[in-house]
Design a protein around this motif. Sequence first.
Motif, mmCIF file in Angstrom:
data_model
loop_
_atom_site.group_PDB
_atom_site.id
_atom_site.type_symbol
_atom_site.label_atom_id
_atom_site.label_comp_id
_atom_site.label_asym_id
_atom_site.label_seq_id
_atom_site.Cartn_x
_atom_site.Cartn_y
_atom_site.Cartn_z
ATOM 1 N N ILE A 485 11.667 -5.934 15.130
ATOM 2 C CA ILE A 485 10.795 -6.547 14.111
ATOM 3 C C ILE A 485 9.725 -5.562 13.660
ATOM 4 C CG2 ILE A 485 9.097 -8.363 13.718
ATOM 5 C CD1 ILE A 485 10.744 -10.136 15.605
ATOM 6 N N VAL A 486 9.123 -4.852 14.617
ATOM 7 C CA VAL A 486 8.067 -3.891 14.262
ATOM 8 C C VAL A 486 8.638 -2.770 13.398
ATOM 9 C CG1 VAL A 486 6.468 -2.183 15.202
ATOM 10 C CG2 VAL A 486 6.641 -4.427 16.263
ATOM 11 N N LYS A 487 9.809 -2.250 13.752
ATOM 12 C CA LYS A 487 10.425 -1.203 12.931
ATOM 13 C C LYS A 487 10.767 -1.726 11.545
ATOM 14 C CE LYS A 487 12.349 2.017 16.301
ATOM 15 N NZ LYS A 487 13.577 2.711 16.767
ATOM 16 N N GLY A 488 11.157 -2.993 11.467
ATOM 17 C CA GLY A 488 11.435 -3.575 10.165
ATOM 18 C C GLY A 488 10.199 -3.681 9.291
ATOM 19 N N HIS A 489 9.022 -3.573 9.890
ATOM 20 C CA HIS A 489 7.755 -3.567 9.149
ATOM 21 C C HIS A 489 7.192 -2.151 9.020
ATOM 22 C CE1 HIS A 489 7.994 -7.861 10.098
ATOM 23 N NE2 HIS A 489 7.092 -8.072 9.178
ATOM 24 N N ASP A 490 8.046 -1.133 9.197
ATOM 25 C CA ASP A 490 7.630 0.279 9.118
ATOM 26 C C ASP A 490 6.559 0.607 10.142
ATOM 27 O OD1 ASP A 490 9.378 0.746 7.017
ATOM 28 O OD2 ASP A 490 7.893 0.205 5.501
ATOM 29 N N GLY A 491 6.639 -0.040 11.298
ATOM 30 C CA GLY A 491 5.653 0.206 12.338
ATOM 31 C C GLY A 491 6.262 0.860 13.561
ATOM 32 N N GLU A 492 5.413 1.053 14.584
ATOM 33 C CA GLU A 492 5.842 1.656 15.835
ATOM 34 C C GLU A 492 5.309 0.826 16.990
ATOM 35 O OE1 GLU A 492 4.333 5.582 15.877
ATOM 36 O OE2 GLU A 492 5.564 6.296 14.187
ATOM 37 N N ILE A 493 6.011 0.894 18.114
ATOM 38 C CA ILE A 493 5.590 0.181 19.312
ATOM 39 C C ILE A 493 5.823 1.097 20.514
ATOM 40 C CG2 ILE A 493 7.852 -0.916 19.541
ATOM 41 C CD1 ILE A 493 6.437 -3.323 20.796
ATOM 42 N N ASP A 494 4.855 1.142 21.423
ATOM 43 C CA ASP A 494 5.021 1.954 22.623
ATOM 44 C C ASP A 494 4.263 1.290 23.769
ATOM 45 O OD1 ASP A 494 2.266 2.600 22.450
ATOM 46 O OD2 ASP A 494 2.704 4.317 21.161
ATOM 47 N N VAL A 495 4.464 1.848 24.968
ATOM 48 C CA VAL A 495 3.838 1.305 26.161
ATOM 49 C C VAL A 495 3.298 2.465 26.996
ATOM 50 C CG1 VAL A 495 6.033 1.267 27.402
ATOM 51 C CG2 VAL A 495 4.137 -0.157 28.196
ATOM 52 N N THR A 496 2.120 2.287 27.537
ATOM 53 C CA THR A 496 1.492 3.274 28.421
ATOM 54 C C THR A 496 0.824 2.521 29.572
ATOM 55 O OG1 THR A 496 -0.575 3.228 27.140
ATOM 56 C CG2 THR A 496 1.094 4.899 26.520
ATOM 57 N N ASP A 497 0.340 3.281 30.549
ATOM 58 C CA ASP A 497 -0.474 2.684 31.609
ATOM 59 C C ASP A 497 -1.900 2.480 31.101
ATOM 60 O OD1 ASP A 497 1.562 2.586 33.432
ATOM 61 O OD2 ASP A 497 1.152 4.580 34.258
ATOM 62 N N ARG A 498 -2.557 1.516 31.666
ATOM 63 C CA ARG A 498 -3.958 1.288 31.305
ATOM 64 C C ARG A 498 -4.813 2.382 31.936
ATOM 65 N NH1 ARG A 498 -5.811 -4.885 31.926
ATOM 66 N NH2 ARG A 498 -7.679 -3.849 31.117
ATOM 67 N N ASP A 499 -5.771 2.863 31.160
ATOM 68 C CA ASP A 499 -6.692 3.882 31.679
ATOM 69 C C ASP A 499 -8.056 3.304 32.037
ATOM 70 O OD1 ASP A 499 -7.627 3.273 29.182
ATOM 71 O OD2 ASP A 499 -7.358 5.281 28.342
#
Length: 523
Positions: A485-499
């Motif tokens: 869904i995010v890519k279909g909105h020309d967006g990006e999604i990622d995951v990291t650890d909390r700092d």
Amino acid sequence: MADGNERSIPGRAMRWRLSHRILGVNLIILLVLALALLFLDSFRNQLRDERRSQTGSLAELAATAVPKIGEEDVPLLLKDIGNATGARVRLYAADGTLRYDSWRGSQPSYRLRDPSTQGRGKEAARALDRAFNFIVGERSLADFAEPAVDRVESWPEARQALSSGQTVAEVRNAPDMTPVLSAASRTTRGEVVLVTANDRNFTRTVRQERTKLAAGLLAAALFSFLLSFFLARTIARPLRRLALAAHRVRLGRSREVNVPRFNRRKDEIGLLARAVSDMSQALRQRMDSLDAFAADVTHELKNPLASLRSAIDGLDRIEDPALRCQLFDVVRQDVRRLDRLIGDIGEAARTDAELARAAFEPVDLGSLVGQICSGWEQRRLTGDVRIAFARPRAASAIVMAEPGRLARAIDNLVDNAVSFSPAGGLVEVAVSAVGDDILIRIEDEGPGVPAAAREAIFNRFVSVRPDSDDFGRHSGLGLAIARAIVKGHDGEIDVTDRDDAPSGARFTIRLPAAPAPVEGAVA
């Protein structure tokens, strides 16, 4: 949205389109043929008028000279005129009888030839003459023949000249289709001079010009052939290659097809080739994705079905009520798992198609995310996990989106964060504008995501969860649906650890901001 290749093509490169080339070839051939026919017809008519006028002038000259000389000198004058011009000159008396003939007592100045005694070359030339006359619409000339009784009444032009006093000229066809020119003029004494001539030079000149034009047409035809060959190489052959590639794709062997792109071509063929190549690649990727998805679905459905089959088979053999109750619990859990799995599979299969048809509109993410968080609290699906939402300033986080689908992606991430949060944990959700992007951050206090699995968790049916039942059971499609869904909105999604915490995962959605604030944005 226009294709990127099409936007990159300069206007000058698109000036000569394929339609222009094909039309140009046809117009060149038609124009050359039309000009040749018009020139030859005009040349012939002009030359014929000149020769007819010359014959009429010769008849007038003879009619003027005859009354001014003695009667004994008239035959000699007529013979001299005939010998000098190659014509036959006759003088008719006022009563219509023939008085003098330049051929009388001398050799004829011309002879009408019998076509049957001539070769095939002359017959071919006459066939070309008739074809040309038919094309230009030339009226047929009368056939020339010497009258059985040679009197003024036997010659229409002589009768007309006698009655009108004007010089009258005619053109007729000899048996071999060469012109016979005749002209009659009345003398001051009421006599009539008739001049006839078989002008073979006229036919020879016209045929010479036709030969020159034929050579020109042959050159034009050769040029047309070469140009057509060029167009065949630049149009027919590339289209044939594209057609063969498309045929192979239709036969289901798209993985083997290498569709030519013709990157150097900037016309419609180049655009078509690149479009077909891109379509083939997209189709190949879609087929690979469908094959992998079908294999994953089969694999994922086997586990709950095997568990369900084992539990049902055990119900027939176990009499202990406690054990039967446990088996019924297993059946209920497997049914719920299948129900959720089938629902998520259907959602994943519909996502791409629905986004392709969706109409995007301005959406205020502050309001949208706030409603999602409020919905979780009202339904109390979080257990004892708390949700904190940092609401942005009103109308400061506007994106172009399909509200329902984007809400599903955010809801999946909130669900994932809640499911991984420990008892009493806190899920923090924030929306902020950073430059030309809008960021949505969802943070939990769970175990986090291992670095090696941070890309894999967005694939279908992939889930990195402990074996403990405290974390529940999931289909492994939620994050995959969210990323689609995010890519279909020309967006990006990622995951990291909390700092900012000892443990936990931080999921970030980055979407392009709307070009300008829009009044009345909906959530």
